[in-house]
Scaffold this motif. Structure first.
Motif, PDB file in Angstrom:
ATOM      1  N   TRP A  12       0.816  -1.209   0.000  1.00 36.21           N
ATOM      2  CA  TRP A  12       0.000   0.000   0.000  1.00 36.21           C
ATOM      3  C   TRP A  12       0.852   1.263   0.000  1.00 36.21           C
ATOM      4  CZ3 TRP A  12      -4.263  -0.859  -2.110  1.00 36.21           C
ATOM      5  CH2 TRP A  12      -4.859  -2.103  -1.966  1.00 36.21           C
ATOM      6  N   LYS A  13       2.059   1.195   0.543  1.00 34.88           N
ATOM      7  CA  LYS A  13       2.973   2.338   0.434  1.00 34.88           C
ATOM      8  C   LYS A  13       3.332   2.556  -1.026  1.00 34.88           C
ATOM      9  CE  LYS A  13       5.027   1.806   4.993  1.00 34.88           C
ATOM     10  NZ  LYS A  13       6.207   1.394   5.750  1.00 34.88           N
ATOM     11  N   ARG A  14       3.575   1.458  -1.744  1.00 32.89           N
ATOM     12  CA  ARG A  14       3.885   1.564  -3.174  1.00 32.89           C
ATOM     13  C   ARG A  14       2.660   2.069  -3.947  1.00 32.89           C
ATOM     14  NH1 ARG A  14       7.236  -2.465  -1.317  1.00 32.89           N
ATOM     15  NH2 ARG A  14       9.328  -2.504  -2.201  1.00 32.89           N
ATOM     16  N   ALA A  15       1.489   1.576  -3.572  1.00 35.89           N
ATOM     17  CA  ALA A  15       0.258   1.995  -4.254  1.00 35.89           C
ATOM     18  C   ALA A  15      -0.009   3.491  -4.073  1.00 35.89           C
ATOM     19  CB  ALA A  15      -0.934   1.175  -3.765  1.00 35.89           C
ATOM     20  N   LEU A  16       0.408   4.044  -2.931  1.00 35.70           N
ATOM     21  CA  LEU A  16       0.231   5.490  -2.718  1.00 35.70           C
ATOM     22  C   LEU A  16       1.078   6.311  -3.691  1.00 35.70           C
ATOM     23  CD1 LEU A  16       0.046   5.730   1.174  1.00 35.70           C
ATOM     24  CD2 LEU A  16      -1.778   6.199  -0.485  1.00 35.70           C
ATOM     25  N   ILE A  17       2.038   5.668  -4.320  1.00 40.93           N
ATOM     26  CA  ILE A  17       2.855   6.324  -5.346  1.00 40.93           C
ATOM     27  C   ILE A  17       2.369   5.937  -6.738  1.00 40.93           C
ATOM     28  CG2 ILE A  17       5.184   6.492  -6.340  1.00 40.93           C
ATOM     29  CD1 ILE A  17       6.214   5.961  -3.421  1.00 40.93           C
ATOM     30  N   THR A  18       2.183   4.641  -6.976  1.00 39.83           N
ATOM     31  CA  THR A  18       1.850   4.180  -8.326  1.00 39.83           C
ATOM     32  C   THR A  18       0.469   4.628  -8.791  1.00 39.83           C
ATOM     33  OG1 THR A  18       1.076   2.031  -7.475  1.00 39.83           O
ATOM     34  CG2 THR A  18       3.380   2.172  -8.199  1.00 39.83           C
ATOM     35  N   ILE A  22       0.005   7.120 -12.084  1.00 37.35           N
ATOM     36  CA  ILE A  22      -0.630   6.645 -13.324  1.00 37.35           C
ATOM     37  C   ILE A  22      -1.886   7.459 -13.632  1.00 37.35           C
ATOM     38  CG2 ILE A  22      -1.812   4.684 -14.402  1.00 37.35           C
ATOM     39  CD1 ILE A  22       0.233   2.860 -12.973  1.00 37.35           C
ATOM     40  N   VAL A  23      -2.712   7.723 -12.617  1.00 38.59           N
ATOM     41  CA  VAL A  23      -3.934   8.509 -12.838  1.00 38.59           C
ATOM     42  C   VAL A  23      -3.592   9.920 -13.324  1.00 38.59           C
ATOM     43  CG1 VAL A  23      -5.952   9.558 -11.715  1.00 38.59           C
ATOM     44  CG2 VAL A  23      -5.351   7.178 -11.214  1.00 38.59           C
ATOM     45  N   ILE A  24      -2.633  10.558 -12.691  1.00 44.19           N
ATOM     46  CA  ILE A  24      -2.287  11.942 -13.053  1.00 44.19           C
ATOM     47  C   ILE A  24      -1.677  12.003 -14.459  1.00 44.19           C
ATOM     48  CG2 ILE A  24      -0.709  13.850 -12.512  1.00 44.19           C
ATOM     49  CD1 ILE A  24      -1.251  13.150  -9.504  1.00 44.19           C
ATOM     50  N   ILE A  25      -0.734  11.123 -14.765  1.00 44.18           N
ATOM     51  CA  ILE A  25      -0.120  11.158 -16.104  1.00 44.18           C
ATOM     52  C   ILE A  25      -1.159  10.833 -17.173  1.00 44.18           C
ATOM     53  CG2 ILE A  25       1.594  10.123 -17.649  1.00 44.18           C
ATOM     54  CD1 ILE A  25       3.397   9.762 -15.157  1.00 44.18           C
ATOM     55  N   GLY A  26      -1.982   9.821 -16.941  1.00 50.46           N
ATOM     56  CA  GLY A  26      -3.021   9.479 -17.911  1.00 50.46           C
ATOM     57  C   GLY A  26      -3.985  10.632 -18.129  1.00 50.46           C
ATOM     58  N   VAL A  60     -14.384   5.711 -16.276  1.00 51.31           N
ATOM     59  CA  VAL A  60     -13.780   4.400 -16.545  1.00 51.31           C
ATOM     60  C   VAL A  60     -12.256   4.484 -16.495  1.00 51.31           C
ATOM     61  CG1 VAL A  60     -13.473   2.608 -18.304  1.00 51.31           C
ATOM     62  CG2 VAL A  60     -15.759   3.491 -17.805  1.00 51.31           C
ATOM     63  N   TRP A  61     -11.679   5.486 -17.156  1.00 50.64           N
ATOM     64  CA  TRP A  61     -10.216   5.566 -17.168  1.00 50.64           C
ATOM     65  C   TRP A  61      -9.641   5.796 -15.775  1.00 50.64           C
ATOM     66  CZ3 TRP A  61      -7.151   3.252 -20.100  1.00 50.64           C
ATOM     67  CH2 TRP A  61      -7.453   3.046 -21.453  1.00 50.64           C
TER      68      TRP A  61
END
Length: 177
Positions: A12-18, A22-26, A60-61
Motif C-alpha cells: 500500500w505504500k507503493r500503491a500510494l505512489i503508483t 498513473i492517474v495523473i499522467i493518464g 472508466v479511465w
C-alpha cells in the motif's frame, strides 16, 4: 514443508505512489491532447453506434488507472526475478503506448496510427497481465477490466476510421479512411 508468508506491508505504500502517478499522467495526457468531445475535430466525427457516453470515459479511465496502479504496486512488492523484470518491461511499454494514444488520435488526428498503437498496446498488456497473474494472481486479475476496455477502445478506434473517410491526417489504409 513450511510455506512462505507473503509480506504485503509495502504494497500500500507503493500503491500510494503508483496509483496517483498513473492517474495523473493518464489524465494529463488526455487533457494536453484535448481528448474527448471538447475536441472540435472529434466532436464532428461520426461515432460508432456502440460508443459509450462522453462522461463514461473519465470515470472508466480513472477506475482502470487506479486498478493498474494497484496491480503495479503488487508486482513491485514481490521479490526481484526474471519474470518480474519481464512483466515490468511489458507493463511500462504498454503504459507508454497508452499515454501516447490520446496525443496520436486526438492531437495529431492519426486514426490508423492510433489503431496500430492500441493493437500493440493490447498485445503487450495481455502479456503483462499473464506475467502478473503468474507472479501475483490478484495483479493479473486487476488488469482484466483494462484488457476488456482496450478491446472496446480498439473497436471504437477502428470503426471511427471506417465511418469517417478523409478524417485521418496520416492514413495507412487500414480503416479505409
Amino acid at each position: 514443508m513450511a510455506t512462505a508468508v507473503r509480506d504485503d506491508r509495502g504494497l500500500w505504500k507503493r500503491a500510494l505512489i503508483t496509483v496517483p502517478t498513473i492517474v495523473i499522467i493518464g489524465s494529463l495526457m488526455g487533457y494536453l491532447s484535448n481528448s474527448g468531445f471538447s475536441n472540435s475535430w472529434y466532436a464532428n466525427l461520426v461515432k460508432p453506434a456502440f460508443q459509450p457516453p462522453g462522461w463514461a470515459f473519465g470515470v472508466v479511465w480513472t477506475a482502470l488507472y487506479t486498478m493498474l496502479g494497484i496491480a503495479l504496486a503488487a508486482i513491485l512488492n514481490e521479490p526481484p526475478s526474471k519474470d518480474r523484470t519481464s512483466a515490468l518491461w511489458l507493463f511500462f511499454g504498454q503504459l507508454a503506448l497508452n499515454f501516447a494514444w490520446s496525443p496520436i488520435f486526438f492531437g495529431m488526428r492519426m486514426i490508423d496510427v492510433a489503431l496500430v498503437t492500441i493493437i500493440v498496446m493490447l498485445v503487450m498488456a495481455l502479456a503483462a497481465a499473464r506475467y502478473f497473474r503468474g507472479i501475483r494472481a490478484v495483479a493479473g486479475w486487476l488488469m482484466l477490466p483494462y484488457l476488456a476496455w482496450l478491446c472496446l477502445a480498439t473497436a471504437l478506434n477502428y470503426e471511427t476510421g471506417k465511418l469517417n473517410p478523409g478524417a485521418d491526417a496520416a492514413p495507412l489504409g487500414i480503416t479505409g479512411a
